[in-house]
Design a protein around this motif. Structure first.
Motif, PDB file in Angstrom:
ATOM      1  N   PHE A   1       0.810  -1.226   0.000  1.00  0.00           N
ATOM      2  CA  PHE A   1       0.000   0.000   0.000  1.00  0.00           C
ATOM      3  C   PHE A   1       0.844   1.278   0.000  1.00  0.00           C
ATOM      4  O   PHE A   1       0.303   2.361   0.168  1.00  0.00           O
ATOM      5  CB  PHE A   1      -0.950   0.003   1.199  1.00  0.00           C
ATOM      6  N   SER A   2       2.146   1.138  -0.191  1.00  0.00           N
ATOM      7  CA  SER A   2       3.025   2.310  -0.209  1.00  0.00           C
ATOM      8  C   SER A   2       3.455   2.624  -1.632  1.00  0.00           C
ATOM      9  O   SER A   2       3.706   1.717  -2.429  1.00  0.00           O
ATOM     10  CB  SER A   2       4.264   2.065   0.657  1.00  0.00           C
TER      11      SER A   2
ATOM     12  N   THR B   1       5.644   4.616   7.592  1.00  0.00           N
ATOM     13  CA  THR B   1       4.575   3.833   8.221  1.00  0.00           C
ATOM     14  C   THR B   1       5.115   2.985   9.362  1.00  0.00           C
ATOM     15  O   THR B   1       4.477   2.859  10.417  1.00  0.00           O
ATOM     16  CB  THR B   1       3.878   2.950   7.178  1.00  0.00           C
TER      17      THR B   1
ATOM     18  N   TYR C   1      -6.058   1.064   5.788  1.00  0.00           N
ATOM     19  CA  TYR C   1      -5.902   1.143   4.327  1.00  0.00           C
ATOM     20  C   TYR C   1      -7.256   1.040   3.624  1.00  0.00           C
ATOM     21  O   TYR C   1      -7.493   1.690   2.604  1.00  0.00           O
ATOM     22  CB  TYR C   1      -4.960   0.045   3.834  1.00  0.00           C
ATOM     23  N   GLN C   2      -8.150   0.200   4.180  1.00  0.00           N
ATOM     24  CA  GLN C   2      -9.485   0.057   3.595  1.00  0.00           C
ATOM     25  C   GLN C   2     -10.257   1.371   3.688  1.00  0.00           C
ATOM     26  O   GLN C   2     -10.936   1.775   2.733  1.00  0.00           O
ATOM     27  CB  GLN C   2     -10.244  -1.053   4.318  1.00  0.00           C
TER      28      GLN C   2
ATOM     29  N   GLN D   1      -8.965   4.306   3.743  1.00  0.00           N
ATOM     30  CA  GLN D   1      -8.362   5.225   2.775  1.00  0.00           C
ATOM     31  C   GLN D   1      -8.936   5.003   1.377  1.00  0.00           C
ATOM     32  O   GLN D   1      -9.088   5.956   0.594  1.00  0.00           O
ATOM     33  CB  GLN D   1      -6.844   5.026   2.750  1.00  0.00           C
ATOM     34  N   LYS D   2      -9.264   3.771   1.064  1.00  0.00           N
ATOM     35  CA  LYS D   2      -9.810   3.447  -0.263  1.00  0.00           C
ATOM     36  C   LYS D   2     -11.280   3.809  -0.399  1.00  0.00           C
ATOM     37  O   LYS D   2     -11.751   4.100  -1.503  1.00  0.00           O
ATOM     38  CB  LYS D   2      -9.620   1.952  -0.554  1.00  0.00           C
TER      39      LYS D   2
ATOM     40  N   ILE E   1      -2.935   9.591   5.873  1.00  0.00           N
ATOM     41  CA  ILE E   1      -2.996   8.160   6.189  1.00  0.00           C
ATOM     42  C   ILE E   1      -2.120   7.823   7.394  1.00  0.00           C
ATOM     43  O   ILE E   1      -2.456   6.934   8.182  1.00  0.00           O
ATOM     44  CB  ILE E   1      -2.589   7.306   4.960  1.00  0.00           C
TER      45      ILE E   1
ATOM     46  N   ILE F   1      -3.337   5.734  10.672  1.00  0.00           N
ATOM     47  CA  ILE F   1      -2.643   4.519  11.129  1.00  0.00           C
ATOM     48  C   ILE F   1      -2.221   4.671  12.591  1.00  0.00           C
ATOM     49  O   ILE F   1      -2.360   3.738  13.396  1.00  0.00           O
ATOM     50  CB  ILE F   1      -1.415   4.231  10.239  1.00  0.00           C
TER      51      ILE F   1
END
Length: 342
Positions: free
Chosen positions: A240-241, A250, A293-294, A296-297, A304, A308
């Motif tokens: 995811f980066s 992260t 991450y979900q 963020q989508k 982000i 986190i």
């Protein structure tokens, strides 16, 4: 025009460029190719050269690489549909082959396609037309009024025939134009400028970042770095980066979140020992990060790293710290035998 940024004799030879194949200018085969597609070929050729350095060779000895639609959109500043069309155009010209690498169960997503780039087809007629093209350019330069030519220590006279350029395949052509007394004009190239081997600075930085990102989980598990984050979670971070720097940040955010949780609760957490308290720490940290991450989508997330930090800190407080505190609270006091009083 006092503000015009003129090229100077001591500067013009110090730039680094992508290689634009000259055959695109004269070949009938590629005449209908759009400018964007030609630029994309240059970008893919640069990535191919990086793949050679990384030894990305398949079982048949062919060089492969990856270049996602997202990357192409970013570099060309275009929409997704245009980037898809550019790749399809390259395929229609026989210059690109995409190999589907299937679904990755461990990462829960499809692997990036392997890309194979084909050499350009250059006929004898193309070579002749290129020599005419170059000679006319030189003649026009030589006859320019008031032109002053000065020597530079960075310049030497070299000739490289189009037939010898990398990424080109010479084929016989029945339509080769015949001409008596054809004169080959020498080109002047900077000895320090080899566009077959150098990338522009931004591309080199991107390649270096990509190499580091590709090996991220191995770098992070080096003893000198000493992160508690499991390899599976590191692989999720890598996926995811967009860069090695982002992935590294992260990891730092997760460490900071753990430290903050310990500071607020006064409880020290040894991540590797959480199994003692009935916590599958690797799975739980993976799931916590995946939720961030979900989100963020599916939603607009301003930062982000902040998200986190909050998710991971709360998980440490509510799960590991709470479990350790509960275990400490439930411990029996040591039994002391008191002396009998007569």
């Amino acid at each position: 025009m006092t503000d015009f940024n003129y090229f100077k004799a001591d500067r013009v030879y110090n730039e680094l460029y992508y290689q634009f194949p000259k055959v695109f200018l004269v070949s009938e085969e590629y005449r209908k190719m759009s400018d964007s597609t030609k630029i994309a070929y240059m970008l893919l050729k640069a990535r191919l050269q990086a793949a050679i350095a990384k030894r990305q060779i398949d079982e048949n000895g062919n060089i492969y690489f990856t270049y996602t639609i997202k990357e192409l959109c970013k570099v060309l500043n275009c929409q997704k549909q245009k980037a898809i069309k550019i790749k399809k155009d390259l395929e229609s010209f026989g210059l690109l082959l995409q190999k589907d690498m299937g679904f990755n169960k461990n990462l829960g997503k499809y692997n990036a396609n392997r890309l194979y780039l084909a050499e350009l087809n250059v006929t004898e007629n193309d070579i002749y037309l290129l020599e005419i093209f170059d000679s006319k350019n030189l003649e026009n330069s030589d006859t320019s009024e008031s032109m002053k030519i000065t020597h530079s220590l960075n310049i030497k006279n070299t000739w490289k025939s189009p037939a010898n350029q990398e990424g080109m395949k010479i084929t016989q052509s029945e339509n080769t134009i015949k001409s008596e007394g054809m004169k080959i004009i020498h080109e002047f190239n900077n000895k320090n400028l080899d566009t077959n081997r150098h990338l522009i600075d931004t591309e080199k930085d991107s390649i270096q970042e990509q190499i580091l990102l590709d090996n991220f989980e191995h770098i992070m598990k080096d003893d000198s770095i000493a992160t508690f984050i499991p390899e599976r979670v590191l692989m999720l971070i890598k996926t995811f980066s967009n860069s090695y720097s982002e992935a590294q940040q992260t990891v730092k955010t997760i460490h900071n979140a753990k430290n903050k949780a310990q500071e607020q609760t006064g409880i020290h957490v040894v991540f590797e020992e959480l199994e003692i308290y009935g916590i599958n720490a690797e799975v739980k940290l993976y799931d916590t990060l995946l939720k961030a991450y979900q989100k963020q989508k599916t939603e607009k997330v301003e930062n982000i790293q902040n998200l986190i930090f909050v998710y991971v800190k709360n998980w440490f407080i509510e799960s590991p710290c709470a479990a350790i505190n509960q275990a400490l609270t439930n411990e029996e006091l040591p039994h002391i035998n008191l002396p009998k009083i007569n």
